[in-house]
Design a protein around this motif. Structure first.
Motif, PDB file in Angstrom:
ATOM      1  N   TRP A 169      36.009  32.249  35.084  1.00  0.00           N
ATOM      2  CA  TRP A 169      37.430  32.636  34.923  1.00  0.00           C
ATOM      3  C   TRP A 169      38.082  32.342  33.842  1.00  0.00           C
ATOM      4  O   TRP A 169      38.952  32.978  32.947  1.00  0.00           O
ATOM      5  N   PHE A 170      37.608  30.774  33.275  1.00  0.00           N
ATOM      6  CA  PHE A 170      38.516  30.292  32.128  1.00  0.00           C
ATOM      7  C   PHE A 170      37.595  31.067  30.793  1.00  0.00           C
ATOM      8  O   PHE A 170      38.263  31.265  29.956  1.00  0.00           O
ATOM      9  N   GLN A 171      36.233  31.106  31.025  1.00  0.00           N
ATOM     10  CA  GLN A 171      35.426  31.879  29.670  1.00  0.00           C
ATOM     11  C   GLN A 171      36.072  33.089  29.702  1.00  0.00           C
ATOM     12  O   GLN A 171      36.384  33.602  28.476  1.00  0.00           O
ATOM     13  N   GLN A 172      36.468  34.042  30.723  1.00  0.00           N
ATOM     14  CA  GLN A 172      36.796  35.357  30.282  1.00  0.00           C
ATOM     15  C   GLN A 172      38.341  35.404  30.572  1.00  0.00           C
ATOM     16  O   GLN A 172      38.886  36.763  30.359  1.00  0.00           O
ATOM     17  N   ARG A 173      39.058  34.486  30.665  1.00  0.00           N
ATOM     18  CA  ARG A 173      40.489  34.429  30.774  1.00  0.00           C
ATOM     19  C   ARG A 173      41.023  35.593  31.837  1.00  0.00           C
ATOM     20  O   ARG A 173      41.716  36.489  31.642  1.00  0.00           O
ATOM     21  N   ARG A 174      40.280  35.494  32.922  1.00  0.00           N
ATOM     22  CA  ARG A 174      40.495  36.478  34.152  1.00  0.00           C
ATOM     23  C   ARG A 174      41.814  36.153  34.873  1.00  0.00           C
ATOM     24  O   ARG A 174      41.891  35.043  35.325  1.00  0.00           O
ATOM     25  N   THR A 175      42.553  36.949  34.911  1.00  0.00           N
ATOM     26  CA  THR A 175      43.799  37.032  35.646  1.00  0.00           C
ATOM     27  C   THR A 175      43.427  38.077  36.810  1.00  0.00           C
ATOM     28  O   THR A 175      43.518  39.101  36.689  1.00  0.00           O
ATOM     29  N   ALA A 221      42.761  36.062  42.923  1.00  0.00           N
ATOM     30  CA  ALA A 221      42.338  34.575  43.219  1.00  0.00           C
ATOM     31  C   ALA A 221      42.793  33.546  42.423  1.00  0.00           C
ATOM     32  O   ALA A 221      43.187  32.567  42.661  1.00  0.00           O
ATOM     33  N   MET A 222      42.960  33.924  40.907  1.00  0.00           N
ATOM     34  CA  MET A 222      43.441  32.915  40.016  1.00  0.00           C
ATOM     35  C   MET A 222      44.815  32.973  39.959  1.00  0.00           C
ATOM     36  O   MET A 222      45.442  31.714  40.217  1.00  0.00           O
ATOM     37  N   GLN A 223      45.492  33.753  40.549  1.00  0.00           N
ATOM     38  CA  GLN A 223      46.960  33.732  40.990  1.00  0.00           C
ATOM     39  C   GLN A 223      47.293  32.865  42.010  1.00  0.00           C
ATOM     40  O   GLN A 223      48.423  31.922  41.901  1.00  0.00           O
TER      41      GLN A 223
END
Length: 292
Positions: free
Chosen positions: A209-215, A218-220
């Motif tokens: 998620w950090f590598q891809q800046r995934r929003t 789940a991250m929210q």
């Protein structure tokens, strides 16, 4: 701009006044979200605050900035630690930061362990890139953030047990807020993740998620947990600003309002959780009004 050990020791055999001027210059040359040695603080505290800031800023940069592998950074921090040990033993250290720091410690009877705690946290930053649970992260905050608030209370003569406890809540909250602001920067520049791994696992989030800046949802949900915790800690310590009088009390209230304002912005940027929130002029005006 990083401060290096070379810059710290740029003057040969500085006088005490030159040493204080050097620390003030370092403090004024660096931007921070929250005021450093600002005009809001009582005059009697400003020089001492600048000295503490310079001491911590240099150590932080030794851990994070400049060339060198892990061993080299640890060696530089070890040299810095040795200077603090020599200062603590009342031995002369020909470095403007430590000359001013020794005088500040003597004048205000500051607990030296708080300075050693800061260095232990910076050393940990070099070798530890993630934290298994919140207890481990909180212990890091106890040494990386809480000493600053405690030192300020000692400088102002307000270091009773209740005030110290409230200060710890504020300072650790501010540290957590900084982590949330700098999710992308910490990962990209230093490969660090300051969110507990067990909570990431519970929400189905991993390093990708950090590598891809995934929003995503789940991250929210994961960040909502972090924001809520930081907010509760900040509010738990907010009474400190009411207990302290004058400019110092106002400074604490302003810092609390600043932290809460950043948390509000973090909650609002759901489209990109990895961008750094920026306070608007209207936020700053509201912070000042609430602090007053």
């Amino acid at each position: 701009m990083a401060i290096t050990t070379h810059e710290s020791a740029a003057m040969n055999h500085p006088t005490l006044e030159q040493a204080y001027a050097h620390c003030l210059s370092l403090a004024r040359s660096h931007y921070e979200n929250f005021p450093v040695a600002s005009l809001i603080l009582p005059r009697k505290m400003r020089r001492a605050v600048a000295v503490i800031y310079a001491f911590a800023r240099i150590a932080d940069d030794l851990a994070d900035e400049g060339p060198g592998d892990v061993d080299e950074r640890l060696a530089r921090l070890s040299d810095y630690h040795t200077k603090l040990e020599r200062m603590a033993a009342n031995q002369a250290v020909d470095d403007p930061v430590f000359i001013a720091l020794a005088d500040t410690v003597r004048q205000h009877n500051l607990p030296l362990q708080l300075l050693f705690d800061l260095l232990s946290a910076f050393r940990q930053d070099v070798t530890q890139k993630c934290y298994t649970n919140f207890a481990a992260l909180r212990d890091y905050c106890r040494r990386s953030a809480d000493p600053v608030g405690r030192l300020l209370l000692h400088l102002n003569g307000n270091a009773d047990t209740t005030n110290l406890t409230l200060s710890d809540q504020i300072c650790s909250s501010l540290q957590l807020i900084n982590f949330l602001q700098d999710l992308d920067q910490d990962y990209r520049e230093n490969n660090r993740i300051y969110i507990p791994l067990d909570e990431m696992t519970q929400h189905g989030v991993d390093e990708s998620w950090f590598q891809q800046r995934r929003t995503d949802a789940a991250m929210q949900a994961l960040l909502a947990l972090q924001i809520g915790r930081a907010r509760r800690m900040m509010l738990a310590g907010a009474a400190l600003g009411e207990r302290l009088q004058g400019r110092f009390g106002f400074e604490i209230r302003l810092i609390v309002q600043g932290g809460l304002a950043v948390l509000d912005r973090l909650e609002q940027q759901r489209a990109d959780l990895f961008s750094r929130p920026r306070l608007r002029r209207s936020d700053i005006i509201l912070m000042a009004l609430r602090a007053l």
